[in-house]
Design a protein around this motif. Sequence first.
Motif, PDB file in Angstrom:
ATOM      1  N   ARG A 149      43.849  62.561  52.534  1.00 30.57           N
ATOM      2  CA  ARG A 149      42.629  63.181  52.024  1.00 30.57           C
ATOM      3  C   ARG A 149      42.906  63.958  50.735  1.00 30.57           C
ATOM      4  O   ARG A 149      42.093  63.937  49.805  1.00 30.57           O
ATOM      5  CB  ARG A 149      42.028  64.126  53.076  1.00 30.57           C
ATOM      6  N   HIS A 172      32.985  68.109  54.784  1.00 34.63           N
ATOM      7  CA  HIS A 172      34.305  67.925  55.391  1.00 34.63           C
ATOM      8  C   HIS A 172      34.278  66.784  56.403  1.00 34.63           C
ATOM      9  O   HIS A 172      35.162  65.910  56.396  1.00 34.63           O
ATOM     10  CB  HIS A 172      34.745  69.222  56.059  1.00 34.63           C
ATOM     11  N   GLU A 197      34.118  63.420  54.973  1.00 40.94           N
ATOM     12  CA  GLU A 197      35.254  63.165  54.086  1.00 40.94           C
ATOM     13  C   GLU A 197      34.788  62.813  52.671  1.00 40.94           C
ATOM     14  O   GLU A 197      35.220  61.824  52.057  1.00 40.94           O
ATOM     15  CB  GLU A 197      36.152  62.066  54.653  1.00 40.94           C
TER      16      GLU A 197
END
Length: 652
Positions: free
Chosen positions: A222, A316, A319
């Motif tokens: 990420r 979050h 993503e």
Amino acid sequence: MTPTMASDMNEVHTQESQLNDGIPSVLVKGRASIAVIITRLSLLFNLYIMANQPVLPTLDNLKSSVTPDVNVQAVASQWFLAFTEAMQSKNITAVIDLLVDDVFWRDMLALTWDFHTFQSTPSVKKFLADQLPLFTLSSFKLREDLVELQRPYPDIAWIQAFFDFETTVGIASGVFRLVPLADGSWKAHTVFTNLENIKGFPEQNGPRRDHQPNHGKWAAKRAREIECVDEEPSVVVIGGGQSGLDVAARLKMLGMKTMVVEKNERIGDNWRKRYAALCLHDPVWFDHMPYIPFPTSWPVYTPALKLADWLESYAHSMELDVWTSATALSVIPGTKRKKWTVTVQRADGKERIFEVNHVVFSLGGGMGQIPDIPGQNDFKGRILHSSKHGLATDHAGKKVVVVGACTSAHDICADYVENGIDVTMVQRSPIYVMSTKEGMPRFMAIFWEGGPPTDVADRANASYPNLLLKLMHQRVTKDIADADKELLDGLRKRGFKTTLGDDDSGFLFTALNRGGGYYLDVGASQMIIDEKIKLKSDGPISRFTQTGLLFEDGSTLDADVVVFATGYADARHSYRALLPESLHDKLYPIWGLDKEGELNSVWREVGGRSKDAELNGIWCMMGDLALCRFHSKHLALQIKSYEEGIFGTRYQ
């Protein structure tokens, strides 16, 4: 043509006949003035205009009735079978024969690659003649589980039904509403066609999600994705509020790497940093975001701080690649075979340049607007816009004046009252007021507890063209006003100026045309009635004085703080701040309804419909949570279609 319209046209022809018979003889005898002729011609013109205005398909207008034992499924199936055959064979005459004369057909991308509403059979006929040859239509299927007889009022009845179909490149859906005619037949009064997906490019969720296990590598993966180490973005989204996050999520599901640039330190700060009393006045069922709905324990009306945290969590969980504390410095015509060059500065001062074909502006309604009132430099107190207002307690012990009378003004005034601070609201023009208690269950019945699934509600809602919705809302607005009579009478007794909205249609059209002009009451109206919120509504402001405001009637109002809850400037201001000056006059209007009743430029490119427009690839994403949820898919599908080389020509 409905019987009412036919009656109106007969009246027009009667008047025209009288004028044709009368005017020549009068002229011959020399007894008529030009003014008389103009007056009569004006009457004729007005009658013609009235005859061509859309009307509700009431049973009286249709000279029809509905029996309790009508076989809804059989009626819908028979009509849909004929519709399917006519559309697939491109038999436009046969399609038109299935529609009432004053039909509405609304299309969102499926058949026009744009947003259009066509009203009346001549308009629909031209649209179909122009567009059906460009598409191969197939796989029509009636959604039998979504067919029902609806009676929104005792004198209105229609069969609403959903259907699916495919175009040459797209997977689409539709909604139609059939009304009964005097001869016992049923014809469509509204048809809605909507692009759902692009063939060959399904969303990467559900069965297409990532099936591979990830043992200890997710965080590093990420981090590289967010920093765009291995892949440059295809799209840059400027603004990380709900509109920016929604479209970024949609693009991600279509496999397009997207970078969201947010100037604030945290996602959600666009709500977190506004006035502390801010709370959504839309119900929770209306406000779900794509892919992750609110929990069933979520309150009906969401506090701003709670929404701010939700947005951060959403980014979050989905993503999304977001840079916070990052500022877009410029968007200029691109190099390296890309349309646009975007320069972004991060918190450490370092700059990064992205070369992309698509830039989505998700910056809301523009900059806070303060009227140019003389004497501001003479005022010894503080002046601020509501967008910069924080806590009521910041002004403890002060005399506060709030200029404006819409939602922000009411919320801020109520907050001052609840904190024991002297506050006066200055109302400059009438606004629409309804209580959420009486209004929301009526206006948003399909977005309420026990309503249909959100995707069904979204499509049912969108299937009402705005000009038809206006006619429906005129009735609903009257019902709400009757239920709110005590509240509205109390406000008017205090001198508060109310209106029933544009053409008595409530808040919808003031919101769509102006982005404001209303208050959905959650308690502040009673504070005005009880004189806890003081009110001045008897004249315009002339100028500031050293100690407050002077009004044109000579009256004054002392103040230590003046808060302007006076709306926002033209949304194009945010675009002009980033685009080169040579492109400023290429921007089309943003927001407000066009002649078809569609919003200008929103969820589309902002430089018009031409394929060679200089602002192609500059997109507008804005609206409330419901509009962003639904139309973010439309915007994402357009960008994906461009990138895959299958986008057609926007219908003009």
